[in-house]
Design a protein around this motif. Sequence first.
Motif, mmCIF file in Angstrom:
data_model
loop_
_atom_site.group_PDB
_atom_site.id
_atom_site.type_symbol
_atom_site.label_atom_id
_atom_site.label_comp_id
_atom_site.label_asym_id
_atom_site.label_seq_id
_atom_site.Cartn_x
_atom_site.Cartn_y
_atom_site.Cartn_z
ATOM 1 N N THR A 220 17.836 6.698 8.919
ATOM 2 C CA THR A 220 18.239 7.910 9.650
ATOM 3 C C THR A 220 17.106 8.937 9.759
ATOM 4 O O THR A 220 17.284 10.117 9.458
ATOM 5 N N GLY A 221 15.935 8.451 10.165
ATOM 6 C CA GLY A 221 14.827 9.343 10.457
ATOM 7 C C GLY A 221 13.994 9.785 9.270
ATOM 8 O O GLY A 221 13.046 10.562 9.444
ATOM 9 N N GLU A 222 14.278 9.296 8.072
ATOM 10 C CA GLU A 222 13.508 9.682 6.887
ATOM 11 C C GLU A 222 13.158 8.459 6.062
ATOM 12 O O GLU A 222 13.921 7.488 6.007
ATOM 13 N N PHE A 223 11.999 8.511 5.395
ATOM 14 C CA PHE A 223 11.620 7.430 4.501
ATOM 15 C C PHE A 223 12.423 7.549 3.208
ATOM 16 O O PHE A 223 12.299 8.526 2.471
ATOM 17 N N ALA A 224 13.255 6.531 2.953
ATOM 18 C CA ALA A 224 14.090 6.531 1.754
ATOM 19 C C ALA A 224 13.368 5.908 0.569
ATOM 20 O O ALA A 224 13.594 6.284 -0.581
ATOM 21 N N LEU A 225 12.486 4.938 0.853
ATOM 22 C CA LEU A 225 11.741 4.251 -0.200
ATOM 23 C C LEU A 225 10.364 3.886 0.318
ATOM 24 O O LEU A 225 10.155 3.727 1.527
ATOM 25 N N LYS A 226 9.415 3.737 -0.590
ATOM 26 C CA LYS A 226 8.098 3.223 -0.239
ATOM 27 C C LYS A 226 7.484 2.605 -1.471
ATOM 28 O O LYS A 226 7.876 2.909 -2.611
ATOM 29 N N GLY A 227 6.503 1.731 -1.265
ATOM 30 C CA GLY A 227 5.819 1.120 -2.394
ATOM 31 C C GLY A 227 5.154 -0.182 -1.998
ATOM 32 O O GLY A 227 5.287 -0.638 -0.847
ATOM 33 N N PRO A 228 4.418 -0.799 -2.940
ATOM 34 C CA PRO A 228 3.846 -2.111 -2.657
ATOM 35 C C PRO A 228 4.938 -3.067 -2.190
ATOM 36 O O PRO A 228 6.058 -3.051 -2.715
ATOM 37 N N ALA A 229 4.625 -3.888 -1.198
ATOM 38 C CA ALA A 229 5.643 -4.759 -0.600
ATOM 39 C C ALA A 229 6.298 -5.667 -1.632
ATOM 40 O O ALA A 229 7.510 -5.904 -1.585
ATOM 41 N N GLN A 230 5.511 -6.154 -2.581
ATOM 42 C CA GLN A 230 6.069 -7.042 -3.605
ATOM 43 C C GLN A 230 7.109 -6.310 -4.455
ATOM 44 O O GLN A 230 8.140 -6.882 -4.829
ATOM 45 N N ASP A 231 6.863 -5.024 -4.738
ATOM 46 C CA ASP A 231 7.830 -4.245 -5.504
ATOM 47 C C ASP A 231 9.114 -4.026 -4.712
ATOM 48 O O ASP A 231 10.222 -4.100 -5.269
ATOM 49 N N LEU A 232 8.972 -3.750 -3.413
ATOM 50 C CA LEU A 232 10.167 -3.524 -2.586
ATOM 51 C C LEU A 232 11.013 -4.785 -2.485
ATOM 52 O O LEU A 232 12.247 -4.711 -2.416
#
Length: 250
Positions: A220-232
Motif C-alpha cells: 500500500t505505497g510503503e516499504f514494509a520490509l527490506k533486507g538481504p534477499a536470502q534473509d527475506l
Amino acid sequence: MQKSVPILQVDGLSVRYGKVEALHSATLTVGAGQIVSVIGPNGAGKSTLLNAIMGALPQTGSSNGVIRYLDEDVAALPIERRVSRGMCLVPERRELFASMSVEDNLVLGAYRRKRAGERSFLDQLEPVFRLFPRLKERRRQAAGTLSGGERQMLAVGRALMAKPKLLMLDEPSLGLAPLIVKEIFHIVSALRETGVAILLIEQNARAALQISDFGYVLETGEFALKGPAQDLQHNPQVIETYLGLVKKAV
C-alpha cells in the motif's frame, strides 16, 4: 577503502495522483552489479515507483523526493536525459513494434547511441544474440508473431542495446508459463555478469528473491520490509504472505 557510490539512491520519494498518495516516502539503494527486487501485491505501487524513478509518470501524477543516479540528482531531468545517462526501463507492456522484425526492434534500442554519434552503436547486437539465441533464430521474424516469452526476451534485449548502467524491469514474468518464467529469471541473473545494475519489480516473490542480492517488500505505497534477499526468503511474514501464495500457484 573508499566506499563506492551506489548506481541509484532514492530518498523520501512520494507520488500523488490528485489527492491520492500512491507512494509514500520510499527509500532504496541499488549498488553496482546488484540485483535488487521490490515485491508486493498488485496495486501496491511497484510500477509507480519505477515510473517515478524513470521520470515516466502520467500527467496526472506528481512526485517529490531525491533520486540520485551515479551521484547526480536526476529528479528534475526529463526521461530523455535519464535514458541518455544510462537508465533504462522495460515496462510491463513491453511496447514492441509488432510489424517490425526482431532485429529491427533491437536496432531501435541503439537509436540514441547512434544519434549521439557512436560509431559502434550496434556493438551489443551479437552479445544480445548470444544471451538470447532464440532471438537470433528469429531475427527476420515480425515481433508480433513471437510467443510471450520471446517478446519478453526481445524487450530486455532491446534495452540492453542501449548499454544501460541501470536496467529496471517491471513484472518480467507476467503472463508467462512456469518454464518460461524460469528461463527469463535465469537470464536476468546472468545479466549480473555484464556489470549492469538491475532493479526488478515482481509479484513472483519466490523467483525474484532467489536471484536477488537485496529485497524490499512494498505494501500500500510503503516499504514494509527490506533486507538481504536470502534473509527475506526466510522471514516468516514474507513466507506466509508471499512465498506461500507463490508456492500454491505453481
